[in-house]
Motif scaffolding. Sequence first.
Motif, PDB file in Angstrom:
ATOM      1  N   ARG A   1       0.851  -1.184   0.000  1.00 43.43           N
ATOM      2  CA  ARG A   1       0.000   0.000   0.000  1.00 43.43           C
ATOM      3  C   ARG A   1       0.885   1.231   0.000  1.00 43.43           C
ATOM      4  O   ARG A   1       1.929   1.263   0.624  1.00 43.43           O
ATOM      5  CB  ARG A   1      -0.897   0.023   1.229  1.00 43.43           C
ATOM      6  CG  ARG A   1      -1.860  -1.128   1.267  1.00 43.43           C
ATOM      7  CD  ARG A   1      -2.692  -1.072   2.510  1.00 43.43           C
ATOM      8  NE  ARG A   1      -3.517  -2.269   2.598  1.00 43.43           N
ATOM      9  CZ  ARG A   1      -4.115  -2.644   3.692  1.00 43.43           C
ATOM     10  NH1 ARG A   1      -3.981  -1.941   4.788  1.00 43.43           N
ATOM     11  NH2 ARG A   1      -4.854  -3.730   3.693  1.00 43.43           N
TER      12      ARG A   1
ATOM     13  N   GLY B   1       0.608   5.635   0.210  1.00 44.56           N
ATOM     14  CA  GLY B   1      -0.261   6.790   0.389  1.00 44.56           C
ATOM     15  C   GLY B   1       0.232   7.686   1.502  1.00 44.56           C
ATOM     16  O   GLY B   1       1.263   7.436   2.125  1.00 44.56           O
ATOM     17  N   THR B   2      -0.522   8.745   1.760  1.00 45.77           N
ATOM     18  CA  THR B   2      -0.181   9.660   2.842  1.00 45.77           C
ATOM     19  C   THR B   2      -0.732   9.113   4.154  1.00 45.77           C
ATOM     20  O   THR B   2      -1.633   8.273   4.162  1.00 45.77           O
ATOM     21  CB  THR B   2      -0.783  11.059   2.579  1.00 45.77           C
ATOM     22  OG1 THR B   2      -2.200  10.943   2.506  1.00 45.77           O
ATOM     23  CG2 THR B   2      -0.241  11.646   1.284  1.00 45.77           C
TER      24      THR B   2
ATOM     25  N   ASP C   1      -2.652  10.399   6.236  1.00 46.72           N
ATOM     26  CA  ASP C   1      -4.055  10.717   6.525  1.00 46.72           C
ATOM     27  C   ASP C   1      -5.036  10.060   5.558  1.00 46.72           C
ATOM     28  O   ASP C   1      -6.245  10.215   5.715  1.00 46.72           O
ATOM     29  CB  ASP C   1      -4.272  12.231   6.557  1.00 46.72           C
ATOM     30  CG  ASP C   1      -3.900  12.915   5.255  1.00 46.72           C
ATOM     31  OD1 ASP C   1      -3.288  12.272   4.383  1.00 46.72           O
ATOM     32  OD2 ASP C   1      -4.223  14.109   5.109  1.00 46.72           O
ATOM     33  N   SER C   2      -4.549   9.291   4.589  1.00 49.37           N
ATOM     34  CA  SER C   2      -5.481   8.583   3.700  1.00 49.37           C
ATOM     35  C   SER C   2      -6.147   7.455   4.488  1.00 49.37           C
ATOM     36  O   SER C   2      -5.530   6.835   5.349  1.00 49.37           O
ATOM     37  CB  SER C   2      -4.760   8.038   2.465  1.00 49.37           C
ATOM     38  OG  SER C   2      -3.877   7.004   2.818  1.00 49.37           O
ATOM     39  N   PRO C   3      -7.431   7.192   4.236  1.00 50.52           N
ATOM     40  CA  PRO C   3      -8.166   6.193   5.034  1.00 50.52           C
ATOM     41  C   PRO C   3      -7.522   4.803   5.018  1.00 50.52           C
ATOM     42  O   PRO C   3      -7.493   4.119   6.045  1.00 50.52           O
ATOM     43  CB  PRO C   3      -9.546   6.153   4.385  1.00 50.52           C
ATOM     44  CG  PRO C   3      -9.686   7.437   3.661  1.00 50.52           C
ATOM     45  CD  PRO C   3      -8.300   7.843   3.257  1.00 50.52           C
ATOM     46  N   ASP C   4      -6.990   4.382   3.881  1.00 54.25           N
ATOM     47  CA  ASP C   4      -6.385   3.058   3.774  1.00 54.25           C
ATOM     48  C   ASP C   4      -5.149   2.935   4.665  1.00 54.25           C
ATOM     49  O   ASP C   4      -4.984   1.973   5.405  1.00 54.25           O
ATOM     50  CB  ASP C   4      -6.019   2.786   2.311  1.00 54.25           C
ATOM     51  CG  ASP C   4      -5.557   1.369   2.074  1.00 54.25           C
ATOM     52  OD1 ASP C   4      -6.118   0.449   2.710  1.00 54.25           O
ATOM     53  OD2 ASP C   4      -4.648   1.181   1.262  1.00 54.25           O
ATOM     54  N   ILE C   5      -4.293   3.938   4.627  1.00 53.90           N
ATOM     55  CA  ILE C   5      -3.052   3.914   5.415  1.00 53.90           C
ATOM     56  C   ILE C   5      -3.355   4.141   6.897  1.00 53.90           C
ATOM     57  O   ILE C   5      -2.807   3.461   7.764  1.00 53.90           O
ATOM     58  CB  ILE C   5      -2.053   4.967   4.892  1.00 53.90           C
ATOM     59  CG1 ILE C   5      -1.739   4.715   3.419  1.00 53.90           C
ATOM     60  CG2 ILE C   5      -0.787   4.993   5.728  1.00 53.90           C
ATOM     61  CD1 ILE C   5      -1.132   3.365   3.117  1.00 53.90           C
ATOM     62  N   ALA C   6      -4.225   5.091   7.201  1.00 52.99           N
ATOM     63  CA  ALA C   6      -4.568   5.371   8.604  1.00 52.99           C
ATOM     64  C   ALA C   6      -5.170   4.136   9.270  1.00 52.99           C
ATOM     65  O   ALA C   6      -4.855   3.827  10.423  1.00 52.99           O
ATOM     66  CB  ALA C   6      -5.527   6.550   8.685  1.00 52.99           C
TER      67      ALA C   6
END
Length: 83
Positions: free
Chosen positions: A15, A17-18, A20-25
């Motif tokens: 994965r 992303g940043t 704060d992205s839902p997937d990473i958070a």
Amino acid sequence: MVTACAAACPTQAIRFGTLDSPDIAGARKDPRHYRLLEELGTEPRTSYLARRRNPGTRPHEAARAPGRAAVDTALDPDAGRRH
């Protein structure tokens, strides 16, 4: 945005992303989340989720002798990272 390695991974194990992205958070809140050498203050940017295991579902595990569990855990390099 999807990186080439994430797009090529058939199990979607990679994965990108940043924070704060839902997937990473969501992945960072998972109890299996860890970062290598974090305790040494290295502040790593790459993080991992410990592998999920369901013992007894593979034929070689179902036939395992009762006394072998401690030996197998001692030889398992991921044993200390599981939560």
